[in-house]
Write a protein that holds these residues in place. Sequence first.
Motif, PDB file in Angstrom:
ATOM      1  N   ILE A   1       0.820  -1.290   0.042  1.00 48.54           N
ATOM      2  CA  ILE A   1       0.027   0.047  -0.207  1.00 48.54           C
ATOM      3  C   ILE A   1       0.873   1.111  -0.031  1.00 48.54           C
ATOM      4  N   SER A   2       1.944   1.253   0.736  1.00 47.63           N
ATOM      5  CA  SER A   2       2.779   2.625   0.600  1.00 47.63           C
ATOM      6  C   SER A   2       3.498   2.749  -0.578  1.00 47.63           C
ATOM      7  N   TYR A   3       3.726   1.688  -1.378  1.00 47.11           N
ATOM      8  CA  TYR A   3       4.268   1.770  -2.684  1.00 47.11           C
ATOM      9  C   TYR A   3       3.534   2.572  -3.518  1.00 47.11           C
ATOM     10  N   SER A   4       2.186   2.272  -3.567  1.00 43.28           N
ATOM     11  CA  SER A   4       1.151   2.824  -4.532  1.00 43.28           C
ATOM     12  C   SER A   4       0.961   4.435  -4.209  1.00 43.28           C
ATOM     13  N   ILE A   5       0.896   4.528  -2.642  1.00 46.65           N
ATOM     14  CA  ILE A   5       0.814   5.893  -2.123  1.00 46.65           C
ATOM     15  C   ILE A   5       1.805   6.688  -2.444  1.00 46.65           C
ATOM     16  N   ASP A   6       3.006   6.324  -2.306  1.00 49.35           N
ATOM     17  CA  ASP A   6       4.330   7.135  -2.230  1.00 49.35           C
ATOM     18  C   ASP A   6       4.544   7.412  -3.575  1.00 49.35           C
ATOM     19  N   ILE A   7       4.204   6.678  -4.557  1.00 49.65           N
ATOM     20  CA  ILE A   7       4.192   6.889  -6.101  1.00 49.65           C
ATOM     21  C   ILE A   7       3.086   8.149  -6.497  1.00 49.65           C
ATOM     22  N   TYR A   8       1.885   7.923  -6.008  1.00 50.18           N
ATOM     23  CA  TYR A   8       0.841   8.974  -6.108  1.00 50.18           C
ATOM     24  C   TYR A   8       1.529  10.465  -5.558  1.00 50.18           C
ATOM     25  N   ARG A   9       2.225  10.293  -4.252  1.00 51.97           N
ATOM     26  CA  ARG A   9       2.688  11.633  -3.727  1.00 51.97           C
ATOM     27  C   ARG A   9       3.953  12.143  -4.392  1.00 51.97           C
ATOM     28  N   LYS A  10       4.519  11.307  -5.186  1.00 49.10           N
ATOM     29  CA  LYS A  10       5.471  11.733  -5.931  1.00 49.10           C
ATOM     30  C   LYS A  10       7.004  11.771  -5.179  1.00 49.10           C
ATOM     31  N   GLU A  11       6.861  10.666  -4.249  1.00 49.71           N
ATOM     32  CA  GLU A  11       8.067  10.655  -3.279  1.00 49.71           C
ATOM     33  C   GLU A  11       8.935   9.556  -3.678  1.00 49.71           C
ATOM     34  N   ILE A  12       8.718   8.786  -4.556  1.00 47.07           N
ATOM     35  CA  ILE A  12       9.236   7.836  -5.391  1.00 47.07           C
ATOM     36  C   ILE A  12       8.961   7.525  -6.851  1.00 47.07           C
ATOM     37  N   LYS A  13       9.803   7.150  -7.806  1.00 47.77           N
ATOM     38  CA  LYS A  13       9.230   6.479  -8.953  1.00 47.77           C
ATOM     39  C   LYS A  13       9.101   5.086  -9.050  1.00 47.77           C
ATOM     40  N   PRO A  14       8.149   4.519  -9.789  1.00 49.47           N
ATOM     41  CA  PRO A  14       7.919   3.077  -9.773  1.00 49.47           C
ATOM     42  C   PRO A  14       9.283   2.427 -10.348  1.00 49.47           C
ATOM     43  N   LEU A  15       9.378   1.087  -9.701  1.00 47.62           N
ATOM     44  CA  LEU A  15      10.638   0.356 -10.187  1.00 47.62           C
ATOM     45  C   LEU A  15      10.310  -0.248 -11.605  1.00 47.62           C
ATOM     46  N   ASN A  16      11.165  -0.465 -12.632  1.00 53.18           N
ATOM     47  CA  ASN A  16      11.215  -0.837 -13.854  1.00 53.18           C
ATOM     48  C   ASN A  16      11.403  -2.396 -13.840  1.00 53.18           C
ATOM     49  N   SER A  17      11.621  -2.863 -12.945  1.00 48.62           N
ATOM     50  CA  SER A  17      11.731  -4.531 -12.926  1.00 48.62           C
ATOM     51  C   SER A  17      10.651  -4.930 -11.861  1.00 48.62           C
ATOM     52  N   ILE A  18       9.826  -6.055 -12.298  1.00 48.55           N
ATOM     53  CA  ILE A  18       9.249  -6.607 -11.204  1.00 48.55           C
ATOM     54  C   ILE A  18       9.959  -7.454 -10.319  1.00 48.55           C
ATOM     55  N   ILE A  19      11.028  -7.958 -10.678  1.00 50.55           N
ATOM     56  CA  ILE A  19      11.739  -8.862  -9.958  1.00 50.55           C
ATOM     57  C   ILE A  19      12.193  -7.870  -8.630  1.00 50.55           C
ATOM     58  N   ASP A  20      12.755  -6.465  -8.927  1.00 50.11           N
ATOM     59  CA  ASP A  20      13.213  -5.613  -7.941  1.00 50.11           C
ATOM     60  C   ASP A  20      11.980  -5.342  -7.056  1.00 50.11           C
ATOM     61  N   PHE A  21      10.933  -5.134  -7.667  1.00 47.82           N
ATOM     62  CA  PHE A  21       9.607  -4.815  -6.809  1.00 47.82           C
ATOM     63  C   PHE A  21       9.227  -6.142  -5.759  1.00 47.82           C
ATOM     64  N   GLY A  22       9.502  -7.152  -6.442  1.00 43.21           N
ATOM     65  CA  GLY A  22       9.324  -8.726  -5.706  1.00 43.21           C
ATOM     66  C   GLY A  22      10.117  -8.524  -4.653  1.00 43.21           C
ATOM     67  N   PHE A  23      11.496  -8.313  -4.877  1.00 44.33           N
ATOM     68  CA  PHE A  23      12.578  -8.425  -3.775  1.00 44.33           C
ATOM     69  C   PHE A  23      12.032  -7.247  -2.522  1.00 44.33           C
ATOM     70  N   PHE A  24      11.618  -6.232  -2.946  1.00 43.09           N
ATOM     71  CA  PHE A  24      11.293  -5.016  -1.982  1.00 43.09           C
ATOM     72  C   PHE A  24      10.102  -5.826  -1.138  1.00 43.09           C
ATOM     73  N   VAL A  25       9.093  -6.324  -1.780  1.00 39.93           N
ATOM     74  CA  VAL A  25       7.984  -6.732  -0.912  1.00 39.93           C
ATOM     75  C   VAL A  25       8.393  -7.972   0.062  1.00 39.93           C
ATOM     76  N   SER A  26       9.385  -8.704  -0.596  1.00 42.11           N
ATOM     77  CA  SER A  26       9.454 -10.189   0.183  1.00 42.11           C
ATOM     78  C   SER A  26      10.680 -10.329   0.738  1.00 42.11           C
ATOM     79  N   PHE A  27      11.641  -9.335   0.965  1.00 41.24           N
ATOM     80  CA  PHE A  27      12.864  -9.396   1.684  1.00 41.24           C
ATOM     81  C   PHE A  27      12.866 -10.100   2.894  1.00 41.24           C
TER      82      PHE A  27
END
Length: 552
Positions: free
Chosen positions: A164-190
Amino acid sequence: MNRIIDIFSFSEEYPLIFTQADFWIFFAVIYFLYALLYRKKSLRSAYLFGISLLFYYKTSGFFIGILLFSTINDYFLGKAIYHSKSITKQKLLVAISVIINLSTLCYFKYAYFFTDSYNYLFQTDHEVINYLAQWANTWSQVDYFTVDKIILPVGISFYTFQTISYSIDIYRKEIKPLNSIIDFGFFVSFFPQLVAGPIVRASEFVPQIRKEISITREEFGKAGFMILKGLIKKMLFADYIAANFMDRVFDVPEMFSGFTNIMAMFGYSLQIYGDFSGYTDVAIGIALLMGYKLPVNFNSPYKAIHCGDFWKRWHISLSSWLRDYLYIPIGGNRSGSIFSYTFILFFTFLGALAIGDYGVAVLATAVVAVLLIFTLFSKRLAWHFNRNVNIMITMLVGGLWHGASWKFVIWGGLNGIGIVVYKYWRKISPYENSNLWIATFWKVGLTFVFITFTRIYFRGNSMDHINRFYQQIATNMDMQNALAVLYEYRLVFIVMAIGYLTHWLPYKTKDWIEAMFIKSHIMIKGVIAMIVAIICYQTYAADFQPFIYFQF
């Protein structure tokens, strides 16, 4: 070789837990391979994502599908939010992300709570059916999943809040979305923090994914210190006193005196701190060994001088998440909202109904409704009400996050009341600005006792169990045998005393101990690690002691 295969295979009876040797064999193998490839960023993310999925599979089996569903869903929603030019569409996509994530969480965590509340409210007898399992059995044509109960996936509350924080932080322009789903999966599941936190925000962790990894001697020493400290907290200060004292008392509180029940509550405050902060210390240490920094989750919470201060020190990642993603958006301390007023009326009615009857519920709701009406005619009353209603909502939600039961809601509400009462008390307190040690001692002691006694709603198995606990305190203190109790469980109370004394050590002393360990020779570190291992082994409970926050 068979031992290695068993460790890397799924076992419902033997999940990978930081306190077991199997985990450290698992970590030694994956860390050796990590050391060979960590400089290659894409390969590093893919490797850690794969290892994290394996770790979660070892912990939760086929519930790994829920984790993957959340990962895929929010990865593509995050991209859509970022590339959308319409503010309205961005808000809609954020709402979809929140609704999907919270719906998934509610299905697995709150199905029984909502069903039981509905049955109680409307005098029905509906039963929970696992429609997802039913669909899976129909699709696979094999009755593999149980349809008559819903099992809570480990860690779902933690990774749901992260996505949830990932989607909201992108909306708030605090971060840009990751280009790789592998990188995102790593963030979620570390894996170090996947099943019991700390809750890692996208804005904190995403920038670390593609950085160069370089572990300094100081960071290596700090990582080792955090791991050893966490194991001592968990295995000595949490598991030992639980297995040898608290579990016995809490199982049948009416079999022990009120004094013994009170001592068990003070023991539980140490247990839950040692258990949860011990887990996060180990998680932070393991992550640091791999070059990643997780947020601090505890800051000597029993040094808090009031209830609000406590929640700035305890489970900081959750408290700050609720502040930034719930408390401030619904108005903070500035104003109420339609959501605030509707929520407080709804929870007043259901909460009063849970502890009383329809008459009590209607009366309590009517009182709050009249108060709301008065706020329309009095700016001063509206100011006071709006400043506090959002605090209460945040604490009620925080309580419900911890468990799908009204006792957790009551626990959260009591903490909310503690925060609100202090806001007014500090204006008239004769010692609020005093620097005398006796004033600080009084404030810390009062806060600690309040927090400890609200925790019976956290620890108690049911409201009946909680009532039996308080009944013993009210009717059977049996103080004449207090010394006999202290002597009978003397080793437990000695461990408790050491635990609290180390917790209340000055920050300078703690920092000095940590600095000495970090600066010490590798051989000295090894000797200390062996001593810690021996102590933990000697106090290791025969019964399996899972981390308390695994259930959330």
